[in-house]
Design an enzyme around this catalytic site. Structure first.
Site, PDB file in Angstrom:
ATOM      1  N   ARG A 195      -1.290  11.391  25.095  1.00 38.58           N
ATOM      2  CA  ARG A 195      -2.037  11.968  23.981  1.00 38.58           C
ATOM      3  C   ARG A 195      -2.923  13.134  24.410  1.00 38.58           C
ATOM      4  O   ARG A 195      -3.044  14.120  23.696  1.00 38.58           O
ATOM      5  CB  ARG A 195      -2.886  10.882  23.307  1.00 38.58           C
ATOM      6  CG  ARG A 195      -2.043   9.855  22.585  1.00 38.58           C
ATOM      7  CD  ARG A 195      -2.880   8.739  21.987  1.00 38.58           C
ATOM      8  NE  ARG A 195      -2.021   7.835  21.225  1.00 38.58           N
ATOM      9  CZ  ARG A 195      -2.454   6.744  20.609  1.00 38.58           C
ATOM     10  NH1 ARG A 195      -3.741   6.420  20.668  1.00 38.58           N
ATOM     11  NH2 ARG A 195      -1.622   5.972  19.936  1.00 38.58           N
ATOM     12  N   GLU A 245     -12.370  -2.339  22.340  1.00 36.51           N
ATOM     13  CA  GLU A 245     -12.758  -0.932  22.417  1.00 36.51           C
ATOM     14  C   GLU A 245     -14.232  -0.740  22.717  1.00 36.51           C
ATOM     15  O   GLU A 245     -14.642   0.304  23.224  1.00 36.51           O
ATOM     16  CB  GLU A 245     -12.404  -0.221  21.107  1.00 36.51           C
ATOM     17  CG  GLU A 245     -12.618   1.284  21.148  1.00 36.51           C
ATOM     18  CD  GLU A 245     -12.273   1.975  19.843  1.00 36.51           C
ATOM     19  OE1 GLU A 245     -12.413   3.215  19.777  1.00 36.51           O
ATOM     20  OE2 GLU A 245     -11.858   1.285  18.884  1.00 36.51           O
ATOM     21  N   HIS A 305     -10.248   9.972  17.785  1.00 35.94           N
ATOM     22  CA  HIS A 305      -9.577   8.723  17.425  1.00 35.94           C
ATOM     23  C   HIS A 305     -10.236   7.522  18.098  1.00 35.94           C
ATOM     24  O   HIS A 305     -10.986   6.791  17.482  1.00 35.94           O
ATOM     25  CB  HIS A 305      -8.105   8.833  17.803  1.00 35.94           C
ATOM     26  CG  HIS A 305      -7.285   7.632  17.471  1.00 35.94           C
ATOM     27  ND1 HIS A 305      -7.314   7.038  16.229  1.00 35.94           N
ATOM     28  CD2 HIS A 305      -6.409   6.904  18.207  1.00 35.94           C
ATOM     29  CE1 HIS A 305      -6.479   6.000  16.214  1.00 35.94           C
ATOM     30  NE2 HIS A 305      -5.943   5.890  17.403  1.00 35.94           N
ATOM     31  N   LEU A 342      -4.346  -2.281  20.875  1.00 37.28           N
ATOM     32  CA  LEU A 342      -4.066  -3.613  20.347  1.00 37.28           C
ATOM     33  C   LEU A 342      -3.826  -4.589  21.496  1.00 37.28           C
ATOM     34  O   LEU A 342      -4.229  -5.752  21.435  1.00 37.28           O
ATOM     35  CB  LEU A 342      -2.844  -3.574  19.427  1.00 37.28           C
ATOM     36  CG  LEU A 342      -2.875  -2.552  18.285  1.00 37.28           C
ATOM     37  CD1 LEU A 342      -1.670  -2.739  17.366  1.00 37.28           C
ATOM     38  CD2 LEU A 342      -4.154  -2.667  17.487  1.00 37.28           C
ATOM     39  N   GLY A 396     -12.378  -7.850  14.388  1.00 32.84           N
ATOM     40  CA  GLY A 396     -11.100  -7.158  14.543  1.00 32.84           C
ATOM     41  C   GLY A 396     -10.218  -7.941  15.483  1.00 32.84           C
ATOM     42  O   GLY A 396     -10.400  -9.144  15.688  1.00 32.84           O
TER      43      GLY A 396
END
Length: 670
Positions: free
Chosen positions: A337, A453, A429, A469, A42
């Site tokens: 969030r 992550e 998430h 990101l 990733g």
């Protein structure tokens, strides 16, 4: 074992510069003799593999997808943060650092976060040079938008597909090195264990997912960039293949796990529609720039909407509760969030949920369409009082900004979000916990690094939007290439690592024995049967709302489910072919162990923080008691597993190392 974070001395703004000035280096001629394994391709793993190969190291890169382009980073929508202050609205390195630490409930490691803020501007320059098509303003300058938890616009974006475009940039850089022979790419290979020789990570064992072949791979260092473990909840916004196996196997071999219970509950996801679902779909947080979140004020309107007797567009403004704007006027709909998720759950728990299950709130773009439409009409010298014209022009602006997201929503829900409000609800998430790493991004196992992550370091109890990101590319492009060189400088005379050692032989045997057990078990239930059961325990008792009773029950239920899994799981097929059920079984087996650690961590944390509300730690008012001031460098619940051959008999030990009781204080976003 004492945890040493290896944070450099001196003022926080000088730590990274001083560190780079004093590390050991590997000269180009010696890099040609050093091998590095990178697991995961990733944004973190892909950028690391490309950069390490560009520097001259021999890189072996592994992904379980059929191409690095399919890594889950591709699903990121909204944008990437960087402290460039293009808008002239007061942004700075310190402001990005401050917002990230505050948004993480003061549990991030501050030195790592400041370094992240420092290199953020370089990421944008790197990606522009690679051809990433960031959105631009009329004059050609890169555009920015705002995300939750901040008061500036610092998020660079490419429509609603920023992750895809950034990943294509990293993939292009990888492809160049693959063409040069500096990266050997192993697609459709899954890492199933890590090999430790003389206390250092020296290789991995993989399974070819097409042929079932088990292989040994050696290197002087191993880098894990394998993402998060949100699928422990079964339903999450993660891709179905996303898993914890690589990180978990490293943990079982001695790498400590930190903050496993810190899971981000994203507030803008398409609600669950039924038990048939295998995953959830994210609606980008960028939508909260223009969408207004609300529920009806009156219960009778709620019932009418649920039954289909009343359309949401027919509820007048005075009968709508724009609860985020009411509670947090300074941030409005752009609160962090965790705040938005808890608020949505509170409204739905109070009986104001607007869908059939009672677990949804509205995200409404009518005001934005009207505002943009009037602006465009004025710019074009048209009639700004013409409702039809204003609506048409406004929809065009919204479509240019969010069109692919609106299209995705309509395909899934079969409702036109230009005409009626979206319905959203919080869902699992991102995971802030992960393998514990020091300032060098090295785990507690020498030579084993963890980036993106998969590690725990940068986001505390809650990740601010558009920072995943940023962290992945910062670690891969600008941090790991320095820190890993400091370690590898001691390996320039080591020579090639042999895979014929007794350590490789033993770890390969462990892998084969585990696979044989799963294949030959001949139980009654499918892998998904156990995964769904685990997910329901996790969401109901270890999710947003937690209490001692529920967590204690969850620990026992997960333990029993794990024992049942090893006795009664059925995996069809053989181990020497493409067998997706076998791959899934191994991943769920790891989730069943992680779930127990996850619940144990949550039980020991008595405060409400991040997206998690500790019900037995609140006052009568229903408000949080408070939050941690800071992480004291290593605010981490870490544990190791005792694993002696029988997977079902694994037990936790070495509990509560470096877990600190710290003073609490109240946070406010008002």
């Amino acid at each position: 074992m004492a945890l040493d974070s290896k944070i450099p001395e001196g003022p926080i703004a000088d730590k990274w510069t001083n560190y780079k000035n004093n590390i050991n280096l590997v000269n180009p001629a010696n890099k040609r003799n050093i091998d590095v394994i990178v697991v995961g391709t990733g944004l973190a793993g892909g950028s690391a593999a490309a950069t390490l190969a560009e520097l001259g190291y021999n890189v072996k890169a592994f992904c379980f997808q059929d191409s690095p382009r399919r890594a889950h980073s591709i699903a990121a929508q909204g944008g990437i943060n960087a402290a460039k202050n293009y808008q002239g609205d007061g942004d700075s390195t310190y402001r990005l650092f401050y917002d990230t630490v505050k948004g993480g409930d003061y549990r991030s490691r501050e030195a790592n976060v400041y370094r992240l803020a420092e290199v953020s501007a370089n990421i944008i320059d790197q990606c522009v040079a690679q051809g990433v098509p960031f959105a631009r303003e009329y004059g050609g300058y890169l555009d920015n938008r705002s995300f939750g938890g901040v008061l500036v616009s610092r998020t660079f974006y490419a429509a609603g597909q920023t992750g895809q475009q950034l990943l294509l940039g990293a993939y292009s850089a990888m492809n160049r090195q693959i063409g040069r022979g500096k990266i050997k790419m192993y697609n459709r290979h899954e890492m199933l264990d890590v090999v430790i020789i003389d206390g250092k990570a020296r290789g991995i064992i993989t399974r070819n997912l097409i042929t079932g072949e088990i292989d040994r791979h050696s290197a002087h260092a191993v880098v894990l960039g394998t993402g998060g473990y949100g699928n422990v909840f079964f339903l999450s916004t993660n891709a179905m293949g996303s898993n914890v196996t690589a990180a978990w196997k490293a943990h079982k071999r001695g790498a400590y796990f930190a903050n496993p219970c810190y899971t981000q509950i994203h507030p803008t996801c398409i609600p669950v529609s039924g038990d048939h679902q295998s995953k959830l779909t994210l609606m980008s947080e960028s939508l909260r720039n223009d969408g207004r979140i609300w529920v009806p004020k009156r219960k009778e309107d709620v019932e009418a909407v649920r039954s289909g007797k009343l359309k949401p567009v027919d509820i007048p403004a005075e009968n709508r509760d724009y609860y985020l704007e009411r509670r947090y006027p300074a941030f409005g709909n752009l609160v962090p969030r965790d705040v938005a998720s808890r608020a949505a759950k509170e409204r739905c728990d109070a009986g104001f949920g607007v869908n059939a299950t009672g677990e949804a709130v509205f995200l409404d773009f009518a005001s934005a369409i009207e505002r943009y439409g009037k602006e465009q009409a004025t710019v074009r010298h048209l009639d700004a009082n013409d409702t039809a014209l204003v609506t048409k022009l406004g929809k065009e602006v919204v479509k240019n900004k969010y069109g692919n997201l609106f299209q995705m929503y309509e395909k899934i829900v079969d409702q036109n979000p230009y005409e009626t409000p979206m319905m959203i609800y919080p869902a699992v998430h991102y995971t802030m916990g992960g393998l514990w790493v020091d300032y060098n991004l090295m785990t507690t196992v020498p030579g084993l690094y963890c980036i993106g992550e998969a590690n725990f370091s940068d986001h505390g109890a809650n990740r601010l939007g558009a920072s995943a990101l940023m962290q992945g590319l910062a670690d891969g492009y600008f941090v790991l290439p320095y820190t890993i060189g400091d370690y590898l400088a001691n390996d320039i005379r080591t020579g090639e690592i042999s895979t014929d050692s007794k350590e490789f032989e033993q770890v390969e045997k462990d892998v084969r024995d585990r696979i044989d057990h799963l294949i030959n078990n001949n139980g009654k239930h499918t892998v998904d049967h156990f995964h769904k059961k685990l997910g329901k325990i996790m969401w109901n008792k270890v999710g947003m709302a937690r209490n001692v009773q529920g967590l204690t029950e969850a620990l026992q239920e997960i333990k029993e489910l794990r024992e049942e899994f090893w006795k009664d799981v059925r995996v069809p097929g053989t181990n020497d072919e493409f067998n997706d059920e076998l791959a899934k079984a191994g991943r769920v087996a790891d989730y069943l162990e992680l779930g127990e650690l996850f619940a144990k961590d949550a039980l020991h944390r008595e405060e409400s923080c991040g997206g998690h509300f500790r019900e037995d730690a609140v006052e009568e008012s229903g408000e949080q008691k408070g939050e941690a001031k800071r992480d004291d460098e290593n605010f981490a619940y870490v544990a190791a597993w005792e694993y002696k051959g029988d997977p079902s008999a694994a037990v936790l030990h070495k509990e509560d190392l470096e877990f600190k009781d710290i003073e609490l204080k109240q946070r406010s976003y008002k």
